[in-house]
Design an enzyme around this catalytic site. Structure first.
Site, PDB file in Angstrom:
ATOM      1  N   TYR A  32      51.965  61.741  44.433  1.00  0.00           N
ATOM      2  CA  TYR A  32      51.998  63.131  45.075  1.00  0.00           C
ATOM      3  C   TYR A  32      50.687  63.676  44.738  1.00  0.00           C
ATOM      4  O   TYR A  32      50.020  64.269  46.027  1.00  0.00           O
ATOM      5  CB  TYR A  32      52.888  64.165  44.454  1.00  0.00           C
ATOM      6  CG  TYR A  32      53.028  65.596  44.952  1.00  0.00           C
ATOM      7  CD1 TYR A  32      53.475  65.937  45.812  1.00  0.00           C
ATOM      8  CD2 TYR A  32      52.148  66.487  43.995  1.00  0.00           C
ATOM      9  CE1 TYR A  32      53.514  67.106  46.311  1.00  0.00           C
ATOM     10  CE2 TYR A  32      51.985  67.760  44.393  1.00  0.00           C
ATOM     11  CZ  TYR A  32      52.816  68.148  45.470  1.00  0.00           C
ATOM     12  OH  TYR A  32      52.591  69.491  45.917  1.00  0.00           O
ATOM     13  N   LYS A 112      47.257  28.491  47.277  1.00  0.00           N
ATOM     14  CA  LYS A 112      47.204  28.443  48.768  1.00  0.00           C
ATOM     15  C   LYS A 112      48.279  29.629  49.338  1.00  0.00           C
ATOM     16  O   LYS A 112      49.517  29.241  49.218  1.00  0.00           O
ATOM     17  CB  LYS A 112      47.424  27.048  49.223  1.00  0.00           C
ATOM     18  CG  LYS A 112      47.192  26.798  50.836  1.00  0.00           C
ATOM     19  CD  LYS A 112      47.260  25.452  51.197  1.00  0.00           C
ATOM     20  CE  LYS A 112      46.973  25.350  52.694  1.00  0.00           C
ATOM     21  NZ  LYS A 112      47.544  26.038  53.593  1.00  0.00           N
ATOM     22  N   ARG A 133      41.929  34.238  62.775  1.00  0.00           N
ATOM     23  CA  ARG A 133      41.295  32.697  62.844  1.00  0.00           C
ATOM     24  C   ARG A 133      41.450  32.393  64.229  1.00  0.00           C
ATOM     25  O   ARG A 133      40.301  32.001  64.898  1.00  0.00           O
ATOM     26  CB  ARG A 133      42.292  31.830  62.253  1.00  0.00           C
ATOM     27  CG  ARG A 133      41.929  30.532  62.263  1.00  0.00           C
ATOM     28  CD  ARG A 133      42.426  29.429  61.319  1.00  0.00           C
ATOM     29  NE  ARG A 133      42.149  27.967  61.314  1.00  0.00           N
ATOM     30  CZ  ARG A 133      42.595  27.140  62.173  1.00  0.00           C
ATOM     31  NH1 ARG A 133      43.413  27.518  62.801  1.00  0.00           N
ATOM     32  NH2 ARG A 133      42.004  26.115  62.163  1.00  0.00           N
ATOM     33  N   TYR A 221      39.230  34.873  49.092  1.00  0.00           N
ATOM     34  CA  TYR A 221      38.898  33.489  48.401  1.00  0.00           C
ATOM     35  C   TYR A 221      37.693  32.885  48.963  1.00  0.00           C
ATOM     36  O   TYR A 221      37.294  31.678  48.532  1.00  0.00           O
ATOM     37  CB  TYR A 221      40.000  32.662  48.458  1.00  0.00           C
ATOM     38  CG  TYR A 221      40.628  32.246  49.760  1.00  0.00           C
ATOM     39  CD1 TYR A 221      40.056  31.648  50.920  1.00  0.00           C
ATOM     40  CD2 TYR A 221      42.086  32.775  49.929  1.00  0.00           C
ATOM     41  CE1 TYR A 221      40.553  31.565  52.262  1.00  0.00           C
ATOM     42  CE2 TYR A 221      42.723  32.796  51.310  1.00  0.00           C
ATOM     43  CZ  TYR A 221      41.980  32.109  52.298  1.00  0.00           C
ATOM     44  OH  TYR A 221      42.444  31.858  53.548  1.00  0.00           O
ATOM     45  N   CYS A 426      85.387  49.002  61.120  1.00  0.00           N
ATOM     46  CA  CYS A 426      85.170  47.668  60.287  1.00  0.00           C
ATOM     47  C   CYS A 426      84.433  47.950  59.028  1.00  0.00           C
ATOM     48  O   CYS A 426      83.322  48.433  58.876  1.00  0.00           O
ATOM     49  CB  CYS A 426      84.180  46.814  61.186  1.00  0.00           C
ATOM     50  SG  CYS A 426      83.914  45.224  60.457  1.00  0.00           S
TER      51      CYS A 426
HETATM   52  S1  IVH Z   1      39.507  27.986  52.185  1.00  0.00           S
HETATM   53  C1  IVH Z   1      37.114  25.919  54.950  1.00  0.00           C
HETATM   54  N1  IVH Z   1      41.287  29.034  50.184  1.00  0.00           N
HETATM   55  O1  IVH Z   1      44.849  27.483  54.421  1.00  0.00           O
HETATM   56  C2  IVH Z   1      37.865  26.278  54.144  1.00  0.00           C
HETATM   57  N2  IVH Z   1      42.210  28.486  52.320  1.00  0.00           N
HETATM   58  O2  IVH Z   1      44.563  25.056  55.845  1.00  0.00           O
HETATM   59  C3  IVH Z   1      38.553  27.573  54.427  1.00  0.00           C
HETATM   60  N3  IVH Z   1      44.615  29.293  52.796  1.00  0.00           N
HETATM   61  O3  IVH Z   1      43.433  28.632  57.045  1.00  0.00           O
HETATM   62  C4  IVH Z   1      39.888  27.850  53.903  1.00  0.00           C
HETATM   63  N4  IVH Z   1      44.925  29.972  50.471  1.00  0.00           N
HETATM   64  O4  IVH Z   1      44.345  30.356  55.977  1.00  0.00           O
HETATM   65  C5  IVH Z   1      41.220  28.731  51.416  1.00  0.00           C
HETATM   66  N5  IVH Z   1      42.782  29.693  48.664  1.00  0.00           N
HETATM   67  C6  IVH Z   1      42.512  29.321  49.884  1.00  0.00           C
HETATM   68  C7  IVH Z   1      43.552  29.467  50.688  1.00  0.00           C
HETATM   69  C8  IVH Z   1      43.376  29.078  51.959  1.00  0.00           C
HETATM   70  C9  IVH Z   1      45.361  29.726  51.899  1.00  0.00           C
HETATM   71  C10 IVH Z   1      44.944  28.994  54.129  1.00  0.00           C
HETATM   72  C11 IVH Z   1      43.806  29.557  54.949  1.00  0.00           C
HETATM   73  C12 IVH Z   1      43.326  28.293  55.839  1.00  0.00           C
HETATM   74  C13 IVH Z   1      44.506  27.558  55.741  1.00  0.00           C
HETATM   75  C14 IVH Z   1      43.857  26.158  55.480  1.00  0.00           C
END
Ligand code: IVH
Length: 663
Positions: A32, A112, A133, A221, A426
């Protein structure tokens, strides 16, 4: 305090609170109080357009409409990663690149994230662009939408490079995803299949105000640029944390491939406890000089690799296919399985989605089926062991009559699901209507939840929405020990709901295709429920934003006698079925006009002028476009607005001229 000083103060306070809440997860003020500060900033900025700031926290609420996203080339290509699926492959990767540089390698292991990758460009500490991308060479400019994500800083702190890019993943946490799908179901929209689709769909929406309502989040990242502070990937990430970015705390330095494999195995098990989806681990070389030395292949860097978790798969027997009737009448077939342990939990059921899915896999009762649990929360059946099939087994015949009320099911063209059309009688659909009715966005009766609805419905106290208002405290008391406070709150909540404005009452009725926006449009046009009840399909279709589907649904709802009685009873109980006096139209002199109020005025305040515009049928808009009819210009109108109005030939009129127009 002077206005400019107050604006600076508010911006810095809000920025810090956003950071505390969305990055650190440790808020220090209430929602709030935050809203009050934000509202004050919005008001001040409107009053002083000369202090317009594209990266002010006020810009996070969105508002700009985007027809199509601009395609912009990436400064550095956005590559993907090679995949591995076993520790042997990881050891091969380690051997391969160690040989390339002839030295021991330190790795960084990261989760990832299973979302949508994003590249953010910062110049002089300000976010200037966000690109998807795309095809890796060029991406879509989604800056306006990305700015609504509160964990992404619009302005940085500390000692950052003048110009750099930072990449990461935009995702939806599980709870946000579930909430969003619940809302979609109650708005009669198809739910998203998984959090990744939901995140990617959200980023591509044209209305950034809608995006701002989606609970998107972003982990970063990967940093790129000529002036990064360190030559070590991990150190750069820790530095970026100080600038305000949400850098994952799970990221770990590993000084051997054994340690990497340990990390991978740990998260393969623990990932199910995370509040968001991951589909593997990314392993990167920590030293940027070594990264440079290793370089890239055509598709991916040699210095990084992804380890993809296997979706654990088991086989079990499909004992029976049963069917669930949802709150909207949608039928979902469910596979009842011989219980089996999968990824740490006992699985007894899996969704079969719809009849097409059953047909596609030719799934039959008694089959041996393969069940998988990937990133997603609900296990799914991915195949049938045909060779184990019983010789006498017959193809599945899909359900034809509702299991709850025995109505014949329907399936409309283009819809994947079958529906029970018996909306009014229903049981799950009745309960669904109650839940929608009391929902926060509808009548907001917080003292009643789904369990109370269940309780009251199954004990025969409520059958019809209006029955809620017949409830007396004494009717409720037998259902709860020491339930005095509980019962009081329910009665009080219902009493308070009588003050909810007409547009939300109309929305609460749960008329198919009449969501929040359509309700507002109908109320603005018709002012009183009786006018809506009496409107013909053709009349409704003539209203801006109302199409054939909506018009048909409205007419069909109000031609039903039970619904007419419902409205009568709700009216008698005192719910609001007409527009407030102050919102009633006085004339239609400004009908069809899009008008902008800019600057400071002598006779009326900006809010008063906006109200006048609405009362005369006009539309208040925020930013100048070719469609703007005119600008009511006061003193100190912002120079950029002035320039834009001139370049688009949008006329400016004074407060005096405006008042003359409507008198
Ligand atoms: S580094 C050149 N770090 O995975 C390297 N990618 O298959 C750039 N992703 O397109 C990517 N977690 O969308 C990187 N900790 C992580 C990630 C990550 C997810 C995704 C990202 C990338 C895809 C690669």
């Amino acid at each position: 305090m002077r206005a400019d000083e107050r604006i600076i103060f508010l911006k810095s306070e809000l920025k810090q609170h956003n950071y505390n809440y969305y990055v650190l997860d440790k808020p220090t003020i209430s929602d709030y109080d935050f809203d009050m500060l934000l509202e004050e900033l919005i008001q001040l900025e409107q009053k002083h357009p000369e202090f317009y700031d594209i990266n002010s926290p006020s810009q996070r609420v969105g508002g700009e409409l985007i027809k199509s996203f601009k395609t912009v080339p990436h400064k550095y290509r956005m590559l993907s990663l090679g995949n591995t699926y076993s520790s042997e492959e990881l050891r091969d990767f380690d051997k391969r690149i160690t040989k390339l540089v002839e030295t021991d390698i330190e790795y960084v292991c990261e989760l990832k994230y299973d979302g949508v990758s994003i590249s953010l460009t910062y110049e002089n500490g300000e976010l200037i662009r966000a690109l998807t991308r795309g095809n890796g060479v060029e991406g879509d400019d989604v800056t306006t939408n990305v700015k609504t994500i509160k964990s992404i800083p619009l302005k940085l702190n500390g000692d950052f490079p003048n110009s750099f890019e930072i990449r990461g993943e935009i995702f939806l946490p599980h709870n946000g995803f579930e909430e969003m799908n619940k809302a979609r179901i109650s708005d009669d929209l198809e739910p998203f299949a998984n959090p990744r689709n939901a995140a990617s769909g959200s980023l591509k929406m044209q209305d950034s105000k809608e995006v701002s309502k989606r609970p998107l989040d972003c982990f970063l990242y990967y940093l790129l640029g000529k002036e990064l502070p360190y030559q070590i990937h991990y150190d750069n990430l820790q530095e970026a944390k100080k600038w305000g970015f949400k850098i994952p705390s799970e990221t770990t330095v590993c000084n051997s491939i054994d340690k990497v494999i340990e990390f991978v195995n740990y998260w393969d098990e623990k990932r199910l406890n995370l509040s968001y989806d991951i589909d593997g681990i990314v392993i990167k070389v920590n030293d940027l000089k070594l990264q440079d030395q290793m370089g890239f292949t055509a598709k991916s860097p040699r210095w990084a690799i992804a380890y993809k978790f296997k979706s654990e798969q088991v086989s079990t027997t499909l004992n029976e296919i049963t069917y669930q009737v949802g709150r909207t009448g949608a039928i979902t077939p469910v596979a009842n399985l011989e219980p089996i342990l999968l990824a740490g939990t006992m699985v007894k059921r899996a969704s079969l989605h719809n009849s097409d899915q059953i047909e596609k896999l030719d799934i039959r009762e008694g089959d041996k089926v393969f069940v998988e649990k990937g990133g997603e929360i609900i296990p799914k059946i991915v195949g049938v062991a045909l060779k184990d099939r019983n010789l006498f087994s017959q193809p599945t015949v899909y359900l034809s009559y509702c299991t709850e009320c025995n109505s014949k099911l329907i399936r409309t063209e283009g819809d994947a699901k079958h529906y029970c059309p018996n909306e009014l009688h229903c049981p799950p659909q009745i309960k669904g209507r109650f839940e929608h009715f009391i929902n926060k966005k509808a009548l907001n009766v917080v003292s009643i939840g789904p369990e109370t609805i269940d309780l009251l419905y199954s004990n025969g106290l409520i059958k019809n929405l209006a029955d809620l208002y017949d409830l007396k405290k004494d009717d409720l008391l037998p259902f709860k020990k020491d339930g005095d406070k509980w019962a009081n709150n329910i009665i009080l909540g219902l009493e308070e709901s009588k003050n909810i404005p007409f547009e939300r009452v109309l929305f609460a009725l749960g008329i198919r295709f009449v969501g929040e926006t359509v309700s507002k449009v109908l109320v603005k046009e018709y002012h009183h429920i009786d006018n809506i009840i009496n409107a013909t399909k053709e009349e409704l279709e003539n209203v801006d934003e109302i199409g054939e589907k909506i018009a048909e649904s409205v007419v069909s709802f109000f031609s039903n006698d039970e619904n007419k009685t419902l409205i009568l009873r709700l009216k008698e109980h005192g719910l609001t079925f007409e527009i407030g006096e102050d919102k009633k139209a006085i004339s239609d002199k400004l009908l069809g006009m899009s008008i902008i109020i800019s600057g400071v005025f002598e006779m009326y305040s900006r809010d008063e002028l906006k109200k006048i515009i609405e009362q005369h049928g006009g539309k208040n808009v925020g930013s100048i476009s070719k469609k703007t009819t005119f600008v009511v210009a006061g003193q100190n109108m912002g120079p950029s607005k002035l320039k834009k109005a001139e370049s688009l030939n949008v006329p400016l009129i004074s407060e005096d001229e405006f008042i003359k127009k409507i008198s």
